[in-house]
Scaffold this motif. Structure first.
Motif, PDB file in Angstrom:
ATOM      1  N   ASP A 272       0.993  -1.169   0.057  1.00  0.00           N
ATOM      2  CA  ASP A 272      -0.186  -0.117  -0.280  1.00  0.00           C
ATOM      3  C   ASP A 272       0.586   1.292  -0.064  1.00  0.00           C
ATOM      4  OD1 ASP A 272      -2.913  -1.135  -0.448  1.00  0.00           O
ATOM      5  OD2 ASP A 272      -2.987  -0.937   1.694  1.00  0.00           O
ATOM      6  N   LEU A 273       2.067   1.222   0.868  1.00  0.00           N
ATOM      7  CA  LEU A 273       2.562   2.405   0.905  1.00  0.00           C
ATOM      8  C   LEU A 273       3.571   2.814  -0.762  1.00  0.00           C
ATOM      9  CD1 LEU A 273       4.522   2.384   4.360  1.00  0.00           C
ATOM     10  CD2 LEU A 273       3.079   3.668   3.404  1.00  0.00           C
ATOM     11  N   ILE A 274       4.049   1.863  -1.229  1.00  0.00           N
ATOM     12  CA  ILE A 274       4.291   1.441  -2.382  1.00  0.00           C
ATOM     13  C   ILE A 274       3.421   1.902  -3.472  1.00  0.00           C
ATOM     14  CG2 ILE A 274       5.482   0.235  -4.315  1.00  0.00           C
ATOM     15  CD1 ILE A 274       7.059  -1.262  -1.952  1.00  0.00           C
ATOM     16  N   LYS A 275       1.849   1.424  -3.509  1.00  0.00           N
ATOM     17  CA  LYS A 275       1.122   2.085  -4.228  1.00  0.00           C
ATOM     18  C   LYS A 275       1.017   3.606  -3.865  1.00  0.00           C
ATOM     19  CE  LYS A 275      -1.882  -2.344  -4.612  1.00  0.00           C
ATOM     20  NZ  LYS A 275      -2.769  -3.099  -4.486  1.00  0.00           N
ATOM     21  N   ASP A 276       0.536   3.948  -2.653  1.00  0.00           N
ATOM     22  CA  ASP A 276       0.558   5.154  -2.546  1.00  0.00           C
ATOM     23  C   ASP A 276       1.452   6.264  -3.184  1.00  0.00           C
ATOM     24  OD1 ASP A 276      -1.703   4.543  -1.169  1.00  0.00           O
ATOM     25  OD2 ASP A 276      -0.833   4.144   0.323  1.00  0.00           O
ATOM     26  N   CYS A 277       2.128   5.603  -3.251  1.00  0.00           N
ATOM     27  CA  CYS A 277       3.486   7.158  -3.697  1.00  0.00           C
ATOM     28  C   CYS A 277       3.925   7.040  -5.062  1.00  0.00           C
ATOM     29  CB  CYS A 277       4.461   6.961  -2.922  1.00  0.00           C
ATOM     30  SG  CYS A 277       5.910   5.789  -3.323  1.00  0.00           S
ATOM     31  N   GLY A 278       3.046   6.589  -5.639  1.00  0.00           N
ATOM     32  CA  GLY A 278       3.352   6.265  -7.061  1.00  0.00           C
ATOM     33  C   GLY A 278       4.100   5.089  -7.717  1.00  0.00           C
ATOM     34  N   GLY A 279       5.028   3.646  -6.763  1.00  0.00           N
ATOM     35  CA  GLY A 279       5.189   3.478  -6.805  1.00  0.00           C
ATOM     36  C   GLY A 279       5.466   2.809  -8.124  1.00  0.00           C
ATOM     37  N   ILE A 280       4.208   1.609  -7.833  1.00  0.00           N
ATOM     38  CA  ILE A 280       3.683   1.257  -9.073  1.00  0.00           C
ATOM     39  C   ILE A 280       3.843   1.560 -10.750  1.00  0.00           C
ATOM     40  CG2 ILE A 280       1.794  -1.050 -10.537  1.00  0.00           C
ATOM     41  CD1 ILE A 280       2.855  -1.721  -7.687  1.00  0.00           C
ATOM     42  N   ASP A 281       2.465   3.002 -10.759  1.00  0.00           N
ATOM     43  CA  ASP A 281       3.388   3.804 -11.543  1.00  0.00           C
ATOM     44  C   ASP A 281       4.144   4.031 -12.643  1.00  0.00           C
ATOM     45  OD1 ASP A 281       0.671   3.384 -11.601  1.00  0.00           O
ATOM     46  OD2 ASP A 281      -0.609   5.217 -10.589  1.00  0.00           O
ATOM     47  N   TYR A 282       5.307   4.083 -11.505  1.00  0.00           N
ATOM     48  CA  TYR A 282       6.198   4.357 -11.967  1.00  0.00           C
ATOM     49  C   TYR A 282       7.695   3.414 -12.952  1.00  0.00           C
ATOM     50  CZ  TYR A 282      11.949   5.729 -12.174  1.00  0.00           C
ATOM     51  OH  TYR A 282      12.646   5.847 -12.183  1.00  0.00           O
ATOM     52  N   ALA A 283       6.809   2.352 -11.989  1.00  0.00           N
ATOM     53  CA  ALA A 283       7.435   0.981 -12.724  1.00  0.00           C
ATOM     54  C   ALA A 283       6.602   0.566 -14.029  1.00  0.00           C
ATOM     55  CB  ALA A 283       6.974   0.201 -11.660  1.00  0.00           C
ATOM     56  N   LEU A 284       5.524   1.060 -14.131  1.00  0.00           N
ATOM     57  CA  LEU A 284       4.923   0.612 -15.085  1.00  0.00           C
ATOM     58  C   LEU A 284       5.214   1.976 -16.685  1.00  0.00           C
ATOM     59  CD1 LEU A 284       1.721  -0.484 -14.037  1.00  0.00           C
ATOM     60  CD2 LEU A 284       2.967  -2.129 -15.121  1.00  0.00           C
ATOM     61  N   GLY A 285       5.290   2.547 -16.516  1.00  0.00           N
ATOM     62  CA  GLY A 285       6.089   4.589 -17.579  1.00  0.00           C
ATOM     63  C   GLY A 285       7.793   3.194 -17.307  1.00  0.00           C
ATOM     64  N   LEU A 286       8.167   3.358 -16.482  1.00  0.00           N
ATOM     65  CA  LEU A 286       9.861   2.251 -17.074  1.00  0.00           C
ATOM     66  C   LEU A 286       9.499   1.401 -18.189  1.00  0.00           C
ATOM     67  CD1 LEU A 286      12.874   3.611 -16.733  1.00  0.00           C
ATOM     68  CD2 LEU A 286      12.790   2.104 -14.816  1.00  0.00           C
ATOM     69  N   ALA A 287       8.487   0.365 -17.691  1.00  0.00           N
ATOM     70  CA  ALA A 287       8.570  -0.678 -18.583  1.00  0.00           C
ATOM     71  C   ALA A 287       7.984  -0.152 -19.967  1.00  0.00           C
ATOM     72  CB  ALA A 287       7.013  -1.694 -17.873  1.00  0.00           C
ATOM     73  N   GLU A 288       7.265   0.746 -20.050  1.00  0.00           N
ATOM     74  CA  GLU A 288       6.583   1.411 -21.134  1.00  0.00           C
ATOM     75  C   GLU A 288       7.638   1.553 -22.321  1.00  0.00           C
ATOM     76  OE1 GLU A 288       4.505   1.000 -23.992  1.00  0.00           O
ATOM     77  OE2 GLU A 288       3.271   0.556 -22.263  1.00  0.00           O
ATOM     78  N   ARG A 289       8.648   2.489 -21.638  1.00  0.00           N
ATOM     79  CA  ARG A 289      10.050   3.412 -22.440  1.00  0.00           C
ATOM     80  C   ARG A 289      10.767   2.298 -23.266  1.00  0.00           C
ATOM     81  NH1 ARG A 289      12.728   7.089 -18.107  1.00  0.00           N
ATOM     82  NH2 ARG A 289      13.964   6.324 -18.956  1.00  0.00           N
ATOM     83  N   TYR A 290      10.949   1.021 -21.960  1.00  0.00           N
ATOM     84  CA  TYR A 290      11.577  -0.127 -22.572  1.00  0.00           C
ATOM     85  C   TYR A 290      10.802  -0.627 -23.983  1.00  0.00           C
ATOM     86  CZ  TYR A 290      15.222  -0.362 -18.884  1.00  0.00           C
ATOM     87  OH  TYR A 290      16.361   0.319 -18.344  1.00  0.00           O
ATOM     88  N   LEU A 291       9.318  -0.752 -23.471  1.00  0.00           N
ATOM     89  CA  LEU A 291       8.445  -0.990 -25.313  1.00  0.00           C
ATOM     90  C   LEU A 291       9.042  -0.613 -26.013  1.00  0.00           C
ATOM     91  CD1 LEU A 291       5.784  -2.660 -22.591  1.00  0.00           C
ATOM     92  CD2 LEU A 291       7.535  -3.833 -23.487  1.00  0.00           C
TER      93      LEU A 291
END
Lengths: 322, 322
Positions: A272-291
């Motif tokens: 929850d702490l990770i989600k709340d600060c945007g950690g998931i979105d950040y990771a998915l954003g970086l994945a998107e850049r690799y894609l």
């Protein structure tokens, strides 16, 4: 990823991979055969064979040319999984008991060694000396990646750079090698080999990042294991690295992440702490850049259905299972 | 065997093997480097490199031609030792703590995988596709040999045939491959390759048989471990197989051999029973027959100092350490 329509392009080929895998793992020792068969039948996405086949097809080669390589790649992948299960003492993988849980440590260790050696025997059928050489150097680096993970467990100082280096070795490298070797087996020119390598490398990075995200947010039933297993083992992945830098509740996060035996509630609290600060979105954003980078490589490949599939796959990595 | 004068023929070469081994096991990961260096520095007879070098010299090749192969062979041997130590949970090997005892299971497992992959990377420098292919198939069979040993533990029904099959895979095969590959690296003709393979195979069989005898009769200090370790682990070797057939005190022997946790006194009692009925002499006699066969192969090799050394070595295998 098996369900997606694009994947159907290689469905028939993957069935041949499956049949050949079962033939290859057959051994004179009945227990070893049984354990290896159990591993094959536990399934898996067969990503590495699929990429090798698509790469080869993209460069104009028929399945026969790439089949031994495709099977060898999956056997190397299986060898690392079975050794990982010994190290992690994992009772379950993909919803089935592991070789370690069912046959014990000795047999798991030997099964891994056996699969690795068999895979090298299989690629020895190719004339091109680059094939065994790339596979050997890939394996060397993969082991080093495992060691980074071991050394970095519960290390909250781990940087983005450390993380990227680790997942490159752990995952992206073998996917990159699968694409690269598929092209080599097809007799492709240097340019295509290079573009396929970088396609695989970027896609592999995105794949592992989303895998690490899934470990925090997936439906446990689809995941085949409880969520938060990385957190439990002290493996600090991208969403956590981001949160350690950006969460407003950093102190609390540090205490929880560093804790050796986290309760189920604590695991959920960390997530929850990770989600709340945007950690998931950040990771998915970086994945998107690799894609996006993978797509830029795919543009240079010969036009055709195989290239379209390689291109299409980059759109599905991000969303699988979430 | 290091002390014997014949061995001096390859002493200078083995020093180069040693230096190259240390260079090869160097890794970016400091713990892995340390563990691998520990393994190299624990020493060993470097039998496999020595045989590869002698075989190559016998066929007229200089050291440079065979050095990568010689180092690769020792690394494969070391990889099997480090995995064996995990399985046997051995605290000590050659009088020094094992990697397993000092760095734990995970690192031992990875160190073995690393050494194996590095060795394959090293032989990928040769153009001849037979070299990686023979090494891979040798490794596949060696793992199968390990499994025979695992499956046969405490099995008193084990036959002479089972035993010979097991030691062939466990030991003779890699020594045979060392001789064979040394000849291949030297660019030798089919005949010499075949004679060297059979020389190595027969010598390797004799070597393992005497090793199994030494485990019962050697001076523990020279052995670097307490005697009777095979008996303790339930590994039924040739002297025991003979005694199970010929000892007048068969019932007592069966009871003692089948016992899982033998006391030190019981181990000595088993060894006495085996000695009394001639089990040691029988095993040494069979080793002698294999050595005679190795000599018959050596006769066909090109004359010169290397052949003389190969020939001479057959006279020393039997008597080392006893």
């Amino acid at each position: 990823m098996k369900e997606l329509p694009l994947w159907q392009e290689v469905q028939a080929d993957l069935q041949e991979v499956e049949a050949e895998l079962l033939r290859q793992v057959d051994a004179p020792d009945p227990v070893l055969s049984q354990a290896a068969r159990h591993l094959v039948q536990a399934g898996g996405k067969r990503l590495r064979p699929a990429f090798a086949i698509l790469a080869a097809k993209c460069c104009g080669a028929p399945l026969e040319r790439v089949l031994p390589l495709a099977v060898a790649l999956e056997m190397i992948h299986m060898a690392t999984l079975v050794h990982d299960d010994v190290i992690d003492a994992s009772p379950v993988r993909r919803g089935r008991p592991t070789v370690w849980a069912r046959w014990g440590q000795e047999l798991s260790l030997h099964t891994g060694d056996y699969l690795f050696a068999r895979s090298l025997l299989l690629v020895a059928t190719y004339d091109d000396p680059r094939i065994p050489s790339i596979l050997a150097s890939t394996s060397v680096k993969m082991v080093q990646g495992e060691l980074y993970q071991l050394a970095g467990a519960f290390d909250l100082e781990v940087t983005l750079r450390d993380y990227l280096k680790r997942i490159y070795r752990k995952t992206a490298l073998l996917i990159a090698a699968s694409c690269q070797l598929g092209a080599i087996a097809a007799g492709a020119g240097e340019d295509f080999i290079r573009h396929l390598y970088h396609y695989g490398r970027n896609l592999g990075m995105a794949f592992q990042i989303t895998d690490d995200v899934l470990d925090m947010v997936a439906d446990p039933e689809r995941l085949g294991k409880p969520i938060g297993s990385d957190l439990r083992q002290g493996v600090i992945t991208l969403p956590a690295i981001y949160a350690l830098r950006c969460s407003p509740k950093k102190q609390k996060l540090v205490c929880l992440l560093a804790k050796r035996d986290k309760t189920a509630t604590e695991i959920l609290e960390v997530i929850d702490l990770i989600k709340d600060c945007g950690g998931i979105d950040y990771a998915l954003g970086l994945a998107e850049r690799y894609l996006a980078r993978a797509r830029q490589q795919a543009i240079f490949l010969p036009e055709g259905q195989a290239r379209d599939t390689l291109m299409g796959l980059t759109y599905f990595v991000r969303t699988r299972g979430i």
